[in-house]
Design a protein around this motif. Structure first.
Motif, PDB file in Angstrom:
ATOM      1  N   GLU A 165       0.783  -1.220   0.097  1.00 17.02           N
ATOM      2  CA  GLU A 165       0.136   0.041   0.231  1.00 17.02           C
ATOM      3  C   GLU A 165       0.977   1.289   0.019  1.00 17.02           C
ATOM      4  OE1 GLU A 165      -2.737  -0.147   3.195  1.00 17.02           O
ATOM      5  OE2 GLU A 165      -3.535  -1.904   2.796  1.00 17.02           O
ATOM      6  N   LEU A 166       0.479   2.496  -0.905  1.00 19.50           N
ATOM      7  CA  LEU A 166       1.031   3.616  -0.558  1.00 19.50           C
ATOM      8  C   LEU A 166       0.139   4.761  -0.571  1.00 19.50           C
ATOM      9  CD1 LEU A 166       3.929   5.148  -0.998  1.00 19.50           C
ATOM     10  CD2 LEU A 166       3.400   5.208  -3.236  1.00 19.50           C
ATOM     11  N   THR A 167       0.396   5.630   0.559  1.00 17.71           N
ATOM     12  CA  THR A 167      -0.574   6.713   0.608  1.00 17.71           C
ATOM     13  C   THR A 167       0.384   8.034   0.269  1.00 17.71           C
ATOM     14  OG1 THR A 167      -1.961   5.462   2.246  1.00 17.71           O
ATOM     15  CG2 THR A 167      -2.086   7.992   2.041  1.00 17.71           C
ATOM     16  N   LEU A 168      -0.083   8.954  -0.535  1.00 16.88           N
ATOM     17  CA  LEU A 168       0.215  10.170  -0.622  1.00 16.88           C
ATOM     18  C   LEU A 168      -0.228  11.155   0.048  1.00 16.88           C
ATOM     19  CD1 LEU A 168       0.604   8.217  -3.269  1.00 16.88           C
ATOM     20  CD2 LEU A 168       0.930  10.324  -4.525  1.00 16.88           C
ATOM     21  N   SER A 169       0.304  12.102   0.666  1.00 10.22           N
ATOM     22  CA  SER A 169      -0.240  13.292   1.520  1.00 10.22           C
ATOM     23  C   SER A 169       0.659  14.384   1.062  1.00 10.22           C
ATOM     24  CB  SER A 169       0.037  13.182   2.947  1.00 10.22           C
ATOM     25  OG  SER A 169      -0.634  11.689   3.452  1.00 10.22           O
ATOM     26  N   THR A 170      -0.139  15.475   0.144  1.00  7.87           N
ATOM     27  CA  THR A 170       0.512  16.594  -0.249  1.00  7.87           C
ATOM     28  C   THR A 170       0.458  17.646   1.062  1.00  7.87           C
ATOM     29  OG1 THR A 170      -1.661  17.575  -0.620  1.00  7.87           O
ATOM     30  CG2 THR A 170      -0.588  16.647  -2.415  1.00  7.87           C
ATOM     31  N   ALA A 171       1.372  18.631   1.015  1.00  4.12           N
ATOM     32  CA  ALA A 171       1.928  19.582   1.829  1.00  4.12           C
ATOM     33  C   ALA A 171       0.626  20.079   2.946  1.00  4.12           C
ATOM     34  CB  ALA A 171       2.671  20.763   1.291  1.00  4.12           C
ATOM     35  N   ASP A 172      -0.512  20.367   2.420  1.00  5.14           N
ATOM     36  CA  ASP A 172      -1.711  20.639   3.171  1.00  5.14           C
ATOM     37  C   ASP A 172      -2.529  19.875   3.490  1.00  5.14           C
ATOM     38  OD1 ASP A 172      -0.768  23.318   2.564  1.00  5.14           O
ATOM     39  OD2 ASP A 172      -2.067  23.645   0.716  1.00  5.14           O
ATOM     40  N   GLU A 173      -2.317  18.523   3.163  1.00  2.45           N
ATOM     41  CA  GLU A 173      -3.124  17.471   3.713  1.00  2.45           C
ATOM     42  C   GLU A 173      -2.542  16.703   5.111  1.00  2.45           C
ATOM     43  OE1 GLU A 173      -4.942  14.907   0.357  1.00  2.45           O
ATOM     44  OE2 GLU A 173      -2.912  14.720   0.359  1.00  2.45           O
ATOM     45  N   SER A 174      -3.352  16.514   6.000  1.00  2.00           N
ATOM     46  CA  SER A 174      -2.870  16.096   7.272  1.00  2.00           C
ATOM     47  C   SER A 174      -2.532  14.602   7.250  1.00  2.00           C
ATOM     48  CB  SER A 174      -4.197  15.981   8.183  1.00  2.00           C
ATOM     49  OG  SER A 174      -3.817  15.386   9.563  1.00  2.00           O
ATOM     50  N   VAL A 175      -1.265  14.238   7.973  1.00  2.00           N
ATOM     51  CA  VAL A 175      -0.896  13.063   7.989  1.00  2.00           C
ATOM     52  C   VAL A 175      -0.178  12.677   9.382  1.00  2.00           C
ATOM     53  CG1 VAL A 175       1.449  14.098   7.598  1.00  2.00           C
ATOM     54  CG2 VAL A 175       1.100  11.401   6.844  1.00  2.00           C
ATOM     55  N   GLU A 176      -0.580  11.472   9.660  1.00  2.00           N
ATOM     56  CA  GLU A 176      -0.211  11.080  11.091  1.00  2.00           C
ATOM     57  C   GLU A 176       1.295  10.225  11.007  1.00  2.00           C
ATOM     58  OE1 GLU A 176      -2.020   7.182  13.545  1.00  2.00           O
ATOM     59  OE2 GLU A 176      -3.314   8.882  13.561  1.00  2.00           O
ATOM     60  N   PRO A 177       2.115  10.466  11.965  1.00  2.00           N
ATOM     61  CA  PRO A 177       3.374   9.837  12.124  1.00  2.00           C
ATOM     62  C   PRO A 177       3.148   8.394  12.184  1.00  2.00           C
ATOM     63  CG  PRO A 177       2.991  10.625  14.116  1.00  2.00           C
ATOM     64  CD  PRO A 177       1.676  11.423  13.339  1.00  2.00           C
ATOM     65  N   ALA A 178       4.146   7.622  11.353  1.00  2.00           N
ATOM     66  CA  ALA A 178       4.059   6.190  11.473  1.00  2.00           C
ATOM     67  C   ALA A 178       4.478   5.931  12.733  1.00  2.00           C
ATOM     68  CB  ALA A 178       4.988   5.541  10.598  1.00  2.00           C
ATOM     69  N   ALA A 179       4.088   4.795  13.310  1.00  2.00           N
ATOM     70  CA  ALA A 179       4.479   4.285  14.877  1.00  2.00           C
ATOM     71  C   ALA A 179       4.645   2.726  14.835  1.00  2.00           C
ATOM     72  CB  ALA A 179       3.648   4.687  15.736  1.00  2.00           C
ATOM     73  N   GLN A 180       5.243   2.207  15.803  1.00  2.15           N
ATOM     74  CA  GLN A 180       5.867   0.849  15.953  1.00  2.15           C
ATOM     75  C   GLN A 180       4.330   0.180  15.786  1.00  2.15           C
ATOM     76  OE1 GLN A 180       9.075  -0.834  16.631  1.00  2.15           O
ATOM     77  NE2 GLN A 180       7.601  -2.468  15.941  1.00  2.15           N
ATOM     78  N   TYR A 181       4.502  -1.079  15.081  1.00  2.00           N
ATOM     79  CA  TYR A 181       3.282  -1.743  14.932  1.00  2.00           C
ATOM     80  C   TYR A 181       3.713  -3.224  14.892  1.00  2.00           C
ATOM     81  CZ  TYR A 181       4.525  -3.168  10.309  1.00  2.00           C
ATOM     82  OH  TYR A 181       5.284  -3.653   9.317  1.00  2.00           O
ATOM     83  N   CYS A 182       2.654  -4.292  14.938  1.00  2.00           N
ATOM     84  CA  CYS A 182       3.007  -5.587  15.220  1.00  2.00           C
ATOM     85  C   CYS A 182       2.244  -6.421  13.928  1.00  2.00           C
ATOM     86  CB  CYS A 182       2.337  -6.108  16.198  1.00  2.00           C
ATOM     87  SG  CYS A 182       2.675  -8.154  16.558  1.00  2.00           S
ATOM     88  N   VAL A 183       1.097  -6.487  13.675  1.00  2.00           N
ATOM     89  CA  VAL A 183       0.543  -6.844  12.546  1.00  2.00           C
ATOM     90  C   VAL A 183       0.128  -5.849  11.389  1.00  2.00           C
ATOM     91  CG1 VAL A 183      -1.180  -8.574  11.715  1.00  2.00           C
ATOM     92  CG2 VAL A 183      -0.179  -8.901  13.877  1.00  2.00           C
ATOM     93  N   LYS A 184      -0.408  -4.938  12.070  1.00  2.00           N
ATOM     94  CA  LYS A 184      -1.081  -3.882  11.157  1.00  2.00           C
ATOM     95  C   LYS A 184      -0.640  -2.550  11.749  1.00  2.00           C
ATOM     96  CE  LYS A 184      -5.735  -3.851  12.806  1.00  2.00           C
ATOM     97  NZ  LYS A 184      -7.218  -4.203  12.615  1.00  2.00           N
ATOM     98  N   PRO A 185      -0.631  -1.690  10.998  1.00  2.00           N
ATOM     99  CA  PRO A 185      -0.260  -0.271  11.453  1.00  2.00           C
ATOM    100  C   PRO A 185      -1.384   0.155  12.507  1.00  2.00           C
ATOM    101  CG  PRO A 185       0.156   0.069   9.210  1.00  2.00           C
ATOM    102  CD  PRO A 185      -0.313  -1.456   9.389  1.00  2.00           C
ATOM    103  N   GLY A 186      -0.986   0.863  13.808  1.00  2.00           N
ATOM    104  CA  GLY A 186      -1.727   1.383  14.633  1.00  2.00           C
ATOM    105  C   GLY A 186      -2.301   0.284  15.612  1.00  2.00           C
ATOM    106  N   ASP A 187      -1.822  -1.106  15.537  1.00  2.00           N
ATOM    107  CA  ASP A 187      -2.217  -2.009  16.715  1.00  2.00           C
ATOM    108  C   ASP A 187      -1.460  -2.110  17.758  1.00  2.00           C
ATOM    109  OD1 ASP A 187       0.187  -3.136  15.594  1.00  2.00           O
ATOM    110  OD2 ASP A 187      -0.703  -4.961  14.928  1.00  2.00           O
ATOM    111  N   VAL A 188      -0.159  -1.555  18.021  1.00  2.00           N
ATOM    112  CA  VAL A 188       0.394  -1.615  19.029  1.00  2.00           C
ATOM    113  C   VAL A 188      -0.129  -0.422  20.048  1.00  2.00           C
ATOM    114  CG1 VAL A 188       2.668  -0.934  20.129  1.00  2.00           C
ATOM    115  CG2 VAL A 188       2.658  -2.669  18.335  1.00  2.00           C
TER     116      VAL A 188
END
Length: 314
Positions: free
Chosen positions: A171-194
């Motif tokens: 998967e690839l997500t593009l966020s332009t300068a004005d779009e909100s983006v959440e920082p990646a974080a440590q995960y186990c199986v899927k992003p956000g699960d930890v």
């Protein structure tokens, strides 16, 4: 005064009855300190260590980091040069590209225009953040795209999988300068699960630990009343049969619950500490989430190790 005598007499009667009961009947599993420790101190028990935020070893992360960066650069070059960018993906029914309000599956990736891969922009080769999943077969990374002026034009958030020894995008997500983006974080199986697991499990641990402390305090208070009642009875009638035994039993119960309270208060303190850490990390993610132009703040600068500090000072 009369009410106190009644309470103490009742406590003494209860102690006499307990002392006379068979030992087997007195055993209550939920009061067993060993079972208590197993039940209430197993934070993260039964799940992969990565669900509590334990990352893979640095060499293992590096195994995924270098090829993922190469894949990301290949994608950017293809998107910027007008050649098929889908070659950077493991193409299957789970493939996903999204950006600029558009979403594409494996068949539509090459038909999408990438607003970040325009002339004058470049991919920052040093990822803002990079993590490898607990199974070792996935990775998550974020890269800044810099404009000709050196400012952040946008951010790529890429989820990678390893198949046939190749690390490519799933998967690839593009966020332009004005779009909100959440920082990646440590995960186990899927992003956000930890972070989700840490928040929910520490909340459960904290609530359970508080309940157990309250129970221990109640039991200790009751045991203290029983000791007082037995001491009063012994002082009133030292020759009464069984009174001395009742007092010994009452004091043993008081000592037991004193120790149990100490253990449970320590467990509660640990739960509160871990819960506070999880809430702090969640708050930091929320604080950093915002327009992609500020994504350079995502980069985590690790403190040098003690040995490195010593060597630098010499």
């Amino acid at each position: 005064m009369g009410r106190n005598i009644t309470i103490m007499a009742g406590a003494l009667t209860a102690m006499l009855a307990l002392n006379a009961a068979p030992a087997r009947a007195q055993y209550m599993p939920h009061l067993d300190p060993n079972l208590y420790i197993l039940a209430t101190m197993g934070y993260g028990g039964g799940v992969s260590p990565c669900m509590t935020g334990t990352p893979m070893a640095d060499p293992k992360i590096a195994e995924a980091r270098a090829p993922s960066l190469a894949t990301m650069q290949a994608y950017f070059d293809a998107a910027q040069g007008g050649t098929p960018k889908s070659a950077a993906f493991h193409l299957d029914k789970k493939s996903k590209w999204q950006g600029g309000g558009a979403t594409a599956d494996q068949l539509g990736i090459d038909r999408q225009a990438d607003p970040l891969a325009v002339a004058g922009n470049r991919l920052d080769g040093d990822p803002l953040r990079f993590y490898r999943g607990g199974s070792g077969a996935t990775a998550l990374g974020q890269w800044a795209v810099l404009g000709a002026d050196g400012q952040v034009a946008g951010v790529y958030t890429g989820f990678f999988t390893r198949a046939k020894k190749l690390w490519k995008l799933r998967e690839l997500t593009l966020s332009t300068a004005d779009e909100s983006v959440e920082p990646a974080a440590q995960y186990c199986v899927k992003p956000g699960d930890v972070i989700e697991h840490r928040l929910t499990s520490t909340k459960t641990w904290r609530e359970s630990a508080q309940k157990n402390v309250d129970e221990a305090q109640t039991k200790l208070d009751a045991a203290t009343v029983q000791v007082a009642a037995a001491e009063a009875a012994l002082a009133t009638d030292p020759k009464r049969s069984g009174t001395a035994t009742v007092l010994r039993t009452a004091k043993a119960g008081q000592a037991k619950w004193t120790k149990q309270l100490e253990k449970r208060e320590k467990n509660l303190a640990d739960a509160l500490e871990k819960s506070a850490e999880a809430e702090k990390d969640a708050a930091e993610i929320k604080r950093l989430t915002g327009p992609a132009r500020g994504a350079l703040a995502f980069r985590i600068v690790e403190e040098p190790k003690a040995a490195e500090k010593t060597a630098a000072a010499q």
